[in-house]
Write a protein that holds these residues in place. Structure first.
Motif, mmCIF file in Angstrom:
data_model
loop_
_atom_site.group_PDB
_atom_site.id
_atom_site.type_symbol
_atom_site.label_atom_id
_atom_site.label_comp_id
_atom_site.label_asym_id
_atom_site.label_seq_id
_atom_site.Cartn_x
_atom_site.Cartn_y
_atom_site.Cartn_z
ATOM 1 N N ASP A 39 0.774 -1.014 0.135
ATOM 2 C CA ASP A 39 0.064 -0.035 0.149
ATOM 3 C C ASP A 39 0.843 1.181 0.123
ATOM 4 O OD1 ASP A 39 -2.713 1.358 0.227
ATOM 5 O OD2 ASP A 39 -2.074 1.645 1.969
ATOM 6 N N LYS A 70 -12.926 1.613 -3.312
ATOM 7 C CA LYS A 70 -14.116 1.066 -2.920
ATOM 8 C C LYS A 70 -14.114 -0.290 -3.548
ATOM 9 C CE LYS A 70 -16.599 5.571 -2.658
ATOM 10 N NZ LYS A 70 -17.427 6.233 -3.329
ATOM 11 N N ARG A 72 -11.835 -2.449 -4.720
ATOM 12 C CA ARG A 72 -11.053 -3.394 -3.878
ATOM 13 C C ARG A 72 -11.542 -3.793 -2.621
ATOM 14 N NH1 ARG A 72 -5.909 -0.688 -1.351
ATOM 15 N NH2 ARG A 72 -7.795 -0.274 -0.100
ATOM 16 N N ASP A 73 -11.978 -3.020 -1.893
ATOM 17 C CA ASP A 73 -12.109 -3.379 -0.465
ATOM 18 C C ASP A 73 -13.314 -4.203 -0.410
ATOM 19 O OD1 ASP A 73 -10.125 -1.846 0.384
ATOM 20 O OD2 ASP A 73 -11.293 -0.046 1.068
ATOM 21 N N SER A 74 -14.436 -3.743 -1.177
ATOM 22 C CA SER A 74 -15.780 -4.736 -1.393
ATOM 23 C C SER A 74 -15.279 -6.024 -1.930
ATOM 24 C CB SER A 74 -16.804 -4.188 -2.118
ATOM 25 O OG SER A 74 -16.530 -3.899 -3.510
ATOM 26 N N CYS A 76 -12.711 -7.798 -1.758
ATOM 27 C CA CYS A 76 -11.888 -8.563 -0.831
ATOM 28 C C CYS A 76 -12.750 -8.830 0.367
ATOM 29 C CB CYS A 76 -10.675 -7.611 -0.083
ATOM 30 S SG CYS A 76 -9.351 -7.572 -1.618
ATOM 31 N N GLU A 77 -13.657 -8.046 0.653
ATOM 32 C CA GLU A 77 -14.612 -8.446 1.599
ATOM 33 C C GLU A 77 -15.135 -9.692 1.288
ATOM 34 O OE1 GLU A 77 -15.114 -7.651 4.989
ATOM 35 O OE2 GLU A 77 -13.194 -6.295 4.697
ATOM 36 N N ARG A 93 -8.344 -11.919 3.627
ATOM 37 C CA ARG A 93 -9.004 -10.353 3.248
ATOM 38 C C ARG A 93 -7.540 -9.756 2.853
ATOM 39 N NH1 ARG A 93 -9.037 -5.915 5.309
ATOM 40 N NH2 ARG A 93 -9.186 -5.951 7.256
ATOM 41 N N LEU A 97 -6.331 -8.090 -0.530
ATOM 42 C CA LEU A 97 -6.032 -6.654 -0.577
ATOM 43 C C LEU A 97 -4.509 -6.652 -1.181
ATOM 44 C CD1 LEU A 97 -7.189 -5.340 2.878
ATOM 45 C CD2 LEU A 97 -8.115 -4.802 0.703
#
Length: 117
Positions: A39, A70, A72-74, A76-77, A93, A97
């Motif tokens: 990151d 948004k 990427r996060d959703s 990986c969730e 998770r 990411l």
């Protein structure tokens, strides 16, 4: 079978980060540190790209980056949801990411290379 193959792939890639990680908590911590490193690299590439773009392009990139985060996060969730309640869920998770962030770095580096040439 597909689920098992996916899990084995994630575990193998994560264990390669730190061969000394023995517990799930240690593997989760190792995955977290590895994701943080990637990151940080993403932020460097992103900031460098912002410096070479025109003002209107900067606005578009900022929007695209927010949208990508948004996604990427959703995404990986979603990937980790299958392991809801399990101690491996954070590892799944975090690994997702990291993988998605590496892909984004490649995309931004490609744009940057085209702009600098």
């Amino acid at each position: 079978m597909k689920k098992t193959l996916f899990l084995v792939t994630f575990l193998f890639s994560t264990l390669s980060y730190n061969a000394n990680a023995q517990t799930q908590a240690e593997m989760n911590e190792t995955a977290f540190k590895s994701y943080q490193k990637v990151d940080t690299e993403l932020n460097k590439v992103y900031k460098h790209l912002l410096k070479v773009l025109e003002e209107d392009e900067i606005k578009m990139l900022v929007k695209a980056q927010k949208d990508w985060i948004k996604f990427r996060d959703s995404h990986c969730e979603f990937e980790a949801h299958e392991y809801e309640g399990g101690s491996i869920q954070p590892l799944i998770r975090l690994t997702c990411l990291e993988v998605q962030t590496k892909k984004r770095i490649e995309d931004l580096q490609s744009i940057l290379k085209n702009r600098e040439n």
